[in-house]
Enzyme design. Structure first.
Site: not given
Ligand SMILES: Cc1ncc(COP(=O)(O)O)c(C=O)c1O
Length: 357
Positions: A34, A254
């Site tokens: 994602k 700045y």
């Molecule tokens: C439902 C879910 N599974 C897995 C993950 C993966 O988490 P991580 O990046 O901490 O491994 C996330 C990330 O936030 C998540 O929301």
């Protein structure tokens, strides 16, 4: 051409994938990509991991981008579908969808889909963000099972809220809660993010869902990926555009928030919050230059960062400056800035050129 650059090391990604698979070879892995693979490039990562059993994203447009790029593996929508239209698209694209609330359940029941979808039920085992309470699992399960819009096999999932804290008993409680709720169900089970995959073998179940560790980063603030056997995937770097003599007592940038305590040399680097480097990085945040650590001094500007190179420094315009990655763990930088490595890597802007090696 001078520009900030993120070098993305695909061999490191593949090493990390293998390393994580090795934690539980019998489990499948839904690689979490994602947020454009946490800023690394989702399509490029999916293409680089043909061996991944599945990918996981948060929202439908992210899955569409992957399908448009020809990615064939299953893709799980971690937050599920937000309306009927999305559910129809998920069915057409062969996505897996999470159901975590009543509205999603009702939409599954009422939709007329061309083909059934693979459903995952999300149980709230303690995070209290998404998911229904364990006592409701039976109701959700039976209703999904009765729906012709669902494939026969129904997945069961939950999410950790504190698994990077090895001393806390919260994770043990979540595992017990998940075990108890799901023990009479036969569908595939999934509980582990990166922290679960790395530190909680009893939470591995059938599907791992690691994200950050794939990128070579550990979720524990007091550790680093490199210490734990992972390889950093992203190295963020740019170049010196000026080296200036700076007198004791002179301030810089700045707001003049840093004043030299001795005569020194200041390096000005082509990197700033316009590239996604945090404006909040304080004096003392480390960078790497010519094999040694130097520190950021003065406020981060939109396009420039000033670095104390030390008295009589030999660094020259054009020399490379590394902000994180190989030689300087992003976790260490995040600790200085008071944020998480997740936030640093994901926030780089389009102006940073990504080079895949
Ligand atoms: C439902 C879910 N599974 C897995 C993950 C993966 O988490 P991580 O990046 O901490 O491994 C996330 C990330 O936030 C998540 O929301």
């Amino acid at each position: 051409m001078l520009t900030a650059e993120a070098i993305i090391d695909i061999a490191a990604l593949q090493h990390n994938f293998k390393f994580l698979s090795g934690k539980c070879p019998s489990a499948k892995m839904a690689v979490v990509i994602k947020g454009n693979a946490y800023g690394h490039g989702a399509v490029e990562f999916a293409q680089a991991l043909p061996q991944a059993d599945a990918f996981a994203v948060s929202r439908l447009p992210e899955a569409i981008e992957l399908r448009d790029a020809g990615i064939k593996q299953p893709i799980l929508l971690l937050e599920g579908c937000f309306c009927l239209e999305e559910l129809k698209l998920a069915s057409a694209l062969g996505l897996h969808t999470m159901i975590h609330n009543k509205q999603q359940l009702q939409e599954l029941e009422s939709a007329s889909l061309d083909k059934p979808v693979q459903v995952w039920l999300k149980i709230d085992t303690g995070m209290h963000r998404l998911g229904f309470s364990p006592e409701l699992l039976n109701v959700y399960y039976e209703r999904v099972k009765a729906s012709t819009n669902s494939l026969n096999e129904i997945g069961l999932a939950s999410h950790f809220y504190n698994a990077d804290e090895l001393q806390s008993d919260a994770t043990e409680q979540q595992i017990q809660c998940f075990d108890k709720a799901t023990k009479n169900y036969s569908g595939p089970k999934s509980l582990s993010n990166s922290a679960g995959t790395l530190y909680w073998p009893s939470a591995h179940y059938d599907w791992l869902r690691p994200g950050i560790a794939l990128y070579g980063i550990v979720p524990r603030v007091e550790s680093t990926g490199i210490k734990e056997g992972l390889h950093p995937v992203m190295t963020l770097k740019s170049k010196l555009i000026s080296v200036r003599e700076h007198k004791k007592g002179e301030a810089i940038g700045y707001g003049h928030n840093w004043t030299a305590s001795q005569d020194t040399c200041i390096g000005v680097v082509a990197m700033g919050y316009g590239d996604g480097y945090p404006r909040t990085a304080p004096n003392g945040t480390p960078v790497l230059i010519n094999g040694r650590k130097a520190i950021i001094v003065g406020n981060v500007s939109m396009d420039m960062i000033t670095v104390d190179l030390g008295p009589n420094a030999l660094d020259a315009v054009g020399d490379e400056v590394v902000f994180w990655g190989k030689g300087l763990p992003v976790e260490e930088v995040a600790l200085h800035i008071g944020t998480l490595a997740y936030e640093l890597v994901i926030k780089l802007t389009k102006r940073v050129k990504k080079t895949y090696i």
